[in-house]
Design an enzyme around this catalytic site. Structure first.
Site, PDB file in Angstrom:
ATOM      1  N   GLY A 106       0.734  -1.163  -0.052  1.00 25.70           N
ATOM      2  CA  GLY A 106       0.016  -0.059   0.167  1.00 25.70           C
ATOM      3  C   GLY A 106       0.734   1.288   0.018  1.00 25.70           C
ATOM      4  O   GLY A 106       1.922   1.157   0.409  1.00 25.70           O
ATOM      5  N   ASN A 128       4.199  -1.788   8.661  1.00 17.32           N
ATOM      6  CA  ASN A 128       3.419  -2.747   8.691  1.00 17.32           C
ATOM      7  C   ASN A 128       3.499  -3.532   9.812  1.00 17.32           C
ATOM      8  O   ASN A 128       2.305  -4.047  10.606  1.00 17.32           O
ATOM      9  CB  ASN A 128       3.717  -3.641   7.435  1.00 17.32           C
ATOM     10  CG  ASN A 128       2.791  -4.469   6.737  1.00 17.32           C
ATOM     11  OD1 ASN A 128       2.418  -4.393   5.686  1.00 17.32           O
ATOM     12  ND2 ASN A 128       1.774  -5.260   7.727  1.00 17.32           N
ATOM     13  N   HIS A 138      -8.310  -6.006   5.733  1.00 26.61           N
ATOM     14  CA  HIS A 138      -7.013  -6.452   5.197  1.00 26.61           C
ATOM     15  C   HIS A 138      -6.035  -6.464   6.425  1.00 26.61           C
ATOM     16  O   HIS A 138      -5.052  -7.199   5.785  1.00 26.61           O
ATOM     17  CB  HIS A 138      -6.829  -5.560   4.114  1.00 26.61           C
ATOM     18  CG  HIS A 138      -5.692  -6.141   3.134  1.00 26.61           C
ATOM     19  ND1 HIS A 138      -5.691  -7.371   2.269  1.00 26.61           N
ATOM     20  CD2 HIS A 138      -4.519  -5.662   2.723  1.00 26.61           C
ATOM     21  CE1 HIS A 138      -4.691  -7.700   1.643  1.00 26.61           C
ATOM     22  NE2 HIS A 138      -3.971  -6.606   1.934  1.00 26.61           N
ATOM     23  N   TRP A 139      -5.999  -5.662   7.130  1.00 26.27           N
ATOM     24  CA  TRP A 139      -4.941  -5.385   8.098  1.00 26.27           C
ATOM     25  C   TRP A 139      -5.121  -6.302   9.318  1.00 26.27           C
ATOM     26  O   TRP A 139      -5.411  -5.747  10.443  1.00 26.27           O
ATOM     27  CB  TRP A 139      -4.775  -3.923   8.348  1.00 26.27           C
ATOM     28  CG  TRP A 139      -3.984  -3.064   7.432  1.00 26.27           C
ATOM     29  CD1 TRP A 139      -3.508  -3.422   6.410  1.00 26.27           C
ATOM     30  CD2 TRP A 139      -4.148  -1.520   7.491  1.00 26.27           C
ATOM     31  NE1 TRP A 139      -2.938  -2.416   5.717  1.00 26.27           N
ATOM     32  CE2 TRP A 139      -3.238  -1.291   6.186  1.00 26.27           C
ATOM     33  CE3 TRP A 139      -4.448  -0.695   8.385  1.00 26.27           C
ATOM     34  CZ2 TRP A 139      -3.211   0.119   5.835  1.00 26.27           C
ATOM     35  CZ3 TRP A 139      -4.283   0.736   8.015  1.00 26.27           C
ATOM     36  CH2 TRP A 139      -3.433   0.986   6.896  1.00 26.27           C
TER      37      TRP A 139
END
Length: 290
Positions: free
Chosen positions: A41, A49, A266-267
């Site tokens: 991203g 991350n 998604h995370w």
């Protein structure tokens, strides 16, 4: 290695030059080696991350979090092939430099695709992989292509703006309370730094370029030949790589488990931090003979 109580960006950071390419990485902990590979991203790096997960994994593993080529503080090489395959070869070179013969891998999104490529290239060097909302092995069954998350990502790359960044981040999470001003500020600063967006366009361009793809066999078509035990982790509300994309690989991979998180996008490492860490560590430390 740095004690887990003292983990900061600078205290864990190292750089190395391999075959003329500078790679940045973070390292902490001792024990069996674990490499954690971030996603793709805008404004992403290994630190953005996984920094909140690093202390937990560093308590159990020699944990290495590289900025993949072209992301964070790592340089981007010339791409003569699809990025995920090229990145896997560079991670193998990093392993050689660090004296790592075999490794376990955690990969988030694009990092999951790179982890799977590495396991396919060098199965004897990869003990286990845990991949989260992963590309590469993902095959969309029901949703439209590109996904909502990819649409917002590509819109941001074409016209970078704070509103565009927020629109993209909103597709990453189920719980919008996680979208703070601090998070948006950090990702905007990283994403709009000099050279970042042109590098991202090169990376994604390599993945959609017809000439490169003509010489590339998609990962999911090779799934039945995988020998690496694989844990797939998926948020049920993922709008970047939707949950239905897990099922082809879940059917074809010979040694696979699928763990799904409700109320999660998604995370996973952010929204379901403790559960993600618990499930991944159990899988990665499980006796393979059991």
């Amino acid at each position: 290695m740095t004690a887990t109580a003292e983990l900061t960006y600078e205290s864990t950071r190292a750089t190395v030059e391999i075959d003329g390419l500078t790679l940045n990485y973070h390292e902490a902990g001792t024990g069996e080696p674990l490499i954690m590979l971030h996603g793709s991203g805008p404004g992403v790096s290994a630190w953005t991350n996984f920094r909140h997960n690093l202390p937990v994994f560093a308590d159990r593993f020699r944990t290495i979090m590289p900025d993949m080529p072209g992301f964070g503080a790592s340089e981007l090489p010339e791409l003569g092939e699809v990025y995920t395959l090229a990145a896997a070869r560079w991670i193998a070179r990093l392993m050689d430099h660090l004296g790592i013969e075999t490794v376990s891998l955690i990969g988030n999104s694009m990092g999951g695709a790179v982890a799977a490529e590495l396991a396919a290239l060098y199965p004897e060097r990869v003990r286990r992989i845990a991949i989260m909302g992963s590309g590469g092995l993902s095959v969309g069954i029901f949703g439209a292509e590109p996904s909502e998350g990819f649409k917002r990502l590509f819109e941001f790359l074409e016209t970078p703006s704070r509103a565009g960044m927020i629109a993209w981040i909103e597709t990453m999470v189920s719980n919008r309370e996680l979208i703070t001003e601090e998070l948006v500020d950090e990702r905007m600063a990283n994403a709009t730094a000099e050279g970042v967006i042109p590098r991202m366009k090169q990376i994604f361009g390599s993945m959609f370029d017809p000439a490169r793809r003509a010489n590339y066999t998609p990962l999911w078509t090779r799934a039945q030949s995988f020998t690496t035990p694989t844990l797939m982790l998926w948020g049920r509300d993922d709008r970047m790589l939707p949950y239905d994309g897990a099922h082809v690989a879940n059917r074809l991979l010979p040694e696979v488990e699928l763990h799904t998180f409700a109320r999660c996008g998604h995370w996973i490492q952010v929204e379901r931090k403790a559960e993600f860490e618990r499930v991944a560590i159990e899988f990665l430390t499980r006796d393979s003979a059991a």
